[in-house]
Design a protein around this motif. Structure first.
Motif, mmCIF file in Angstrom:
data_model
loop_
_atom_site.group_PDB
_atom_site.id
_atom_site.type_symbol
_atom_site.label_atom_id
_atom_site.label_comp_id
_atom_site.label_asym_id
_atom_site.label_seq_id
_atom_site.Cartn_x
_atom_site.Cartn_y
_atom_site.Cartn_z
ATOM 1 N N ALA A 1 3.082 -2.127 -9.667
ATOM 2 C CA ALA A 1 2.952 -2.292 -8.224
ATOM 3 C C ALA A 1 2.119 -3.497 -7.835
ATOM 4 C CB ALA A 1 2.340 -1.025 -7.613
ATOM 5 N N GLY A 2 1.603 -4.228 -8.815
ATOM 6 C CA GLY A 2 0.875 -5.444 -8.515
ATOM 7 C C GLY A 2 -0.574 -5.218 -8.127
ATOM 8 N N GLU A 3 -1.114 -6.210 -7.455
ATOM 9 C CA GLU A 3 -2.539 -6.246 -7.139
ATOM 10 C C GLU A 3 -2.877 -5.321 -5.978
ATOM 11 O OE1 GLU A 3 -0.850 -10.262 -8.336
ATOM 12 O OE2 GLU A 3 -0.397 -8.732 -6.830
ATOM 13 N N GLY A 4 -4.186 -5.041 -5.868
ATOM 14 C CA GLY A 4 -4.698 -4.422 -4.658
ATOM 15 C C GLY A 4 -4.537 -2.921 -4.561
ATOM 16 N N CYS A 5 -4.192 -2.239 -5.679
ATOM 17 C CA CYS A 5 -3.986 -0.783 -5.583
ATOM 18 C C CYS A 5 -4.619 -0.083 -6.776
ATOM 19 C CB CYS A 5 -2.511 -0.434 -5.463
ATOM 20 S SG CYS A 5 -1.397 -1.290 -6.613
ATOM 21 N N CYS A 6 -5.935 -0.052 -6.772
ATOM 22 C CA CYS A 6 -6.685 0.631 -7.820
ATOM 23 C C CYS A 6 -7.219 1.959 -7.283
ATOM 24 C CB CYS A 6 -7.831 -0.247 -8.313
ATOM 25 S SG CYS A 6 -7.259 -1.741 -9.161
ATOM 26 N N PHE A 7 -7.625 2.823 -8.209
ATOM 27 C CA PHE A 7 -8.096 4.135 -7.776
ATOM 28 C C PHE A 7 -9.164 4.650 -8.725
ATOM 29 C CE2 PHE A 7 -4.693 5.190 -10.727
ATOM 30 C CZ PHE A 7 -5.214 6.261 -11.449
ATOM 31 N N LEU B 1 -15.368 5.032 -1.016
ATOM 32 C CA LEU B 1 -14.562 4.000 -0.364
ATOM 33 C C LEU B 1 -15.419 2.794 -0.004
ATOM 34 C CD1 LEU B 1 -12.239 6.061 2.009
ATOM 35 C CD2 LEU B 1 -11.665 5.020 -0.204
ATOM 36 N N GLY B 2 -14.751 1.647 0.105
ATOM 37 C CA GLY B 2 -15.416 0.410 0.481
ATOM 38 C C GLY B 2 -15.116 0.051 1.922
ATOM 39 N N ALA B 3 -14.568 -1.157 2.111
ATOM 40 C CA ALA B 3 -14.319 -1.628 3.473
ATOM 41 C C ALA B 3 -12.871 -2.120 3.584
ATOM 42 C CB ALA B 3 -15.309 -2.731 3.823
ATOM 43 N N THR B 4 -12.597 -2.862 4.638
ATOM 44 C CA THR B 4 -11.234 -3.277 4.962
ATOM 45 C C THR B 4 -10.545 -3.956 3.778
ATOM 46 O OG1 THR B 4 -12.038 -3.658 7.201
ATOM 47 C CG2 THR B 4 -9.861 -4.535 6.648
ATOM 48 N N PHE B 5 -9.309 -3.572 3.522
ATOM 49 C CA PHE B 5 -8.539 -4.155 2.421
ATOM 50 C C PHE B 5 -7.089 -4.331 2.867
ATOM 51 C CE2 PHE B 5 -8.321 0.436 1.995
ATOM 52 C CZ PHE B 5 -6.981 0.683 1.732
ATOM 53 N N ASP B 6 -6.335 -5.062 2.078
ATOM 54 C CA ASP B 6 -4.902 -5.259 2.327
ATOM 55 C C ASP B 6 -4.162 -4.038 1.789
ATOM 56 O OD1 ASP B 6 -2.247 -5.961 2.368
ATOM 57 O OD2 ASP B 6 -2.462 -7.735 1.104
ATOM 58 N N PRO B 7 -3.507 -3.254 2.625
ATOM 59 C CA PRO B 7 -2.862 -2.031 2.144
ATOM 60 C C PRO B 7 -1.512 -2.252 1.484
ATOM 61 C CG PRO B 7 -2.536 -2.223 4.500
ATOM 62 C CD PRO B 7 -3.414 -3.383 4.101
ATOM 63 N N SER B 8 -1.023 -3.492 1.402
ATOM 64 C CA SER B 8 0.342 -3.712 0.902
ATOM 65 C C SER B 8 0.519 -3.199 -0.527
ATOM 66 C CB SER B 8 0.706 -5.194 0.978
ATOM 67 O OG SER B 8 -0.158 -5.988 0.188
ATOM 68 N N GLY B 9 -0.543 -3.284 -1.354
ATOM 69 C CA GLY B 9 -0.424 -2.771 -2.712
ATOM 70 C C GLY B 9 -0.150 -1.284 -2.739
#
Length: 394
Positions: free
Chosen positions: A222-228, A269-277
């Motif tokens: 799924a690429g970048e920006g989607c860790c958990f 949780l942190g702060a604002t992020f790009d949800p596209s991931g």
């Protein structure tokens, strides 16, 4: 062992670079076609909702992703899963949970990925952490040695990879690892980045005790920006590193404290992020569900491809790509990640020469790695070996 052919689901990536063979282990895995529609949906939702999109992200998208992750890891409660753009955010947040008046005592290995390695080394320079590292080699005795160090106790944090990025060896049975810790006050963090969606992983027995850290960049495609991060209840109630997204949900603060935290994974949780991931990750999970594919099928597929690769490349007798150059023995009785690691002084040279014929692997020092994901087919492996022969044999 069963090989799959899912090439019909990866047409967009293949069309964009039709000559490329991607057997890179750590780098960018190919994305299935469903992620393109997901990326477009993210844009359209932003256009339709503008700032109100965050209501959709928190009420629909994140719960969908949480539920799918929980299913693949056999977690009893999806609300224990927090999301972030990268695993480094979670590492910082975890480290901020410990007392500030003394060094944090950490047990780890000499084979952790750079996210942890670099950060811990830097904190060591200032005396903020005291780190004990257990050598992963020899692999045959690693579990015994690491579990013994766990049983000795005295640590605030134990941090270990499920699959070591520079060898494909595993840390051993996760239940036994958890049971080796004498104190329930010790945080256990399992870095599952090379395990999630690559090896069958059942966390049901340790869900109340261990953190599990992973993301969608590689085997989840799924690429970048989607860790958990799976966050066991009761651990890390008030991280000092905290963002405003942790203000969502029901907040509670101890007496005399003004900053409240939710009791579920929202506390990390942190702060604002790009949800596209997350859009892409949700689309991948939905596609895998329709195809009836989970980590077990992905692992069997990779095992079959690795066996095919080794059977074809061994007769070429290329220095650095012989079976005796494998760091982790490969076979049905061995615990292994979904990639092959060869130890060779030629690692950088081989990667460069293969890249010249559009055949991509990767290396870390003297470790040359070939990765095998769901986008890889038997035909791709056969063509890869042909290019290896052309570029390196003779």
């Amino acid at each position: 062992m069963t090989m799959l052919d899912l090439s019909a689901h990866f047409t967009q990536f293949r069309a964009a670079a039709p000559n490329r063979i991607n057997l890179a282990c750590h780098s960018h895995h190919d994305w299935p076609d469903v992620t393109l529609a997901a990326q477009e949906l993210c844009w359209r939702d932003a256009a339709r909702l503008a700032g109100d999109k965050w209501g959709l992200v928190f009420s629909e998208l994140i719960p969908t992703v949480q539920a799918a992750i929980a299913k693949h890891l056999n977690l009893p409660d999806a609300s224990t899963i927090a999301v972030a753009p990268n695993t480094h955010e979670f590492l910082r947040r975890l480290l901020s949970c410990f007392p500030a008046d003394r060094p944090t005592r950490i047990l780890t290995t000499d084979a952790e990925f750079h996210t942890a390695r670099r950060q811990l080394e830097r904190l060591e320079e200032d005396g903020l952490v005291a780190v004990t590292r257990i050598a992963t080699e020899p692999f045959a005795s690693f579990g015994e040695r690491f579990f013994a160090a766990c049983r000795a106790g005295g640590y605030d944090l134990v941090f270990v990879s499920q699959v070591f990025f520079n060898s494909a060896a595993t840390c051993g049975d996760l239940q036994q690892l958890t049971d080796a810790l004498p104190s329930r006050d010790t945080y256990l963090v399992i870095d599952g980045y090379h395990g999630f969606m690559a090896r069958p992983t059942d966390l049901s027995g340790i869900a109340a005790r261990a953190f599990y850290l992973a993301g969608g960049y590689k085997y989840a495609m799924a690429g970048e920006g989607c860790c958990f991060l799976h966050c066991p209840p009761g651990y890390g109630a008030r991280p000092r590193d905290t963002g405003w997204f942790a203000d969502f949900g029901s907040l509670a603060a101890p007496p005399g404290k003004s900053v409240g935290y939710p009791e579920d994974a929202g506390r990390f949780l942190g702060a604002t992020f790009d949800p596209s991931g997350l859009y892409r990750l949700a689309a991948v999970f939905d596609w895998l569900a329709r195809e009836g594919i989970g980590a077990e099928q992905a692992h069997r597929h990779a095992q079959a491809l690795m066996a095919r690769f080794l059977d074809a490349v061994t007769p070429l007798n290329i220095a650095g790509l012989r079976r005796e150059d494998l760091m982790t023995p490969f076979g049905p009785a061995t615990e292994h990640g979904n990639f092959l690691t060869f130890r060779t002084s030629r690692a950088g040279e081989i990667e460069t020469r293969l890249a010249a014929v559009d055949m991509h692997c990767d290396h870390r020092g003297d470790r040359l790695r070939f990765g095998f994901g769901l986008s890889t087919t038997a035909a791709v492996v056969d063509e890869a070996v042909e290019r290896i022969a052309r570029a390196l044999a003779g």
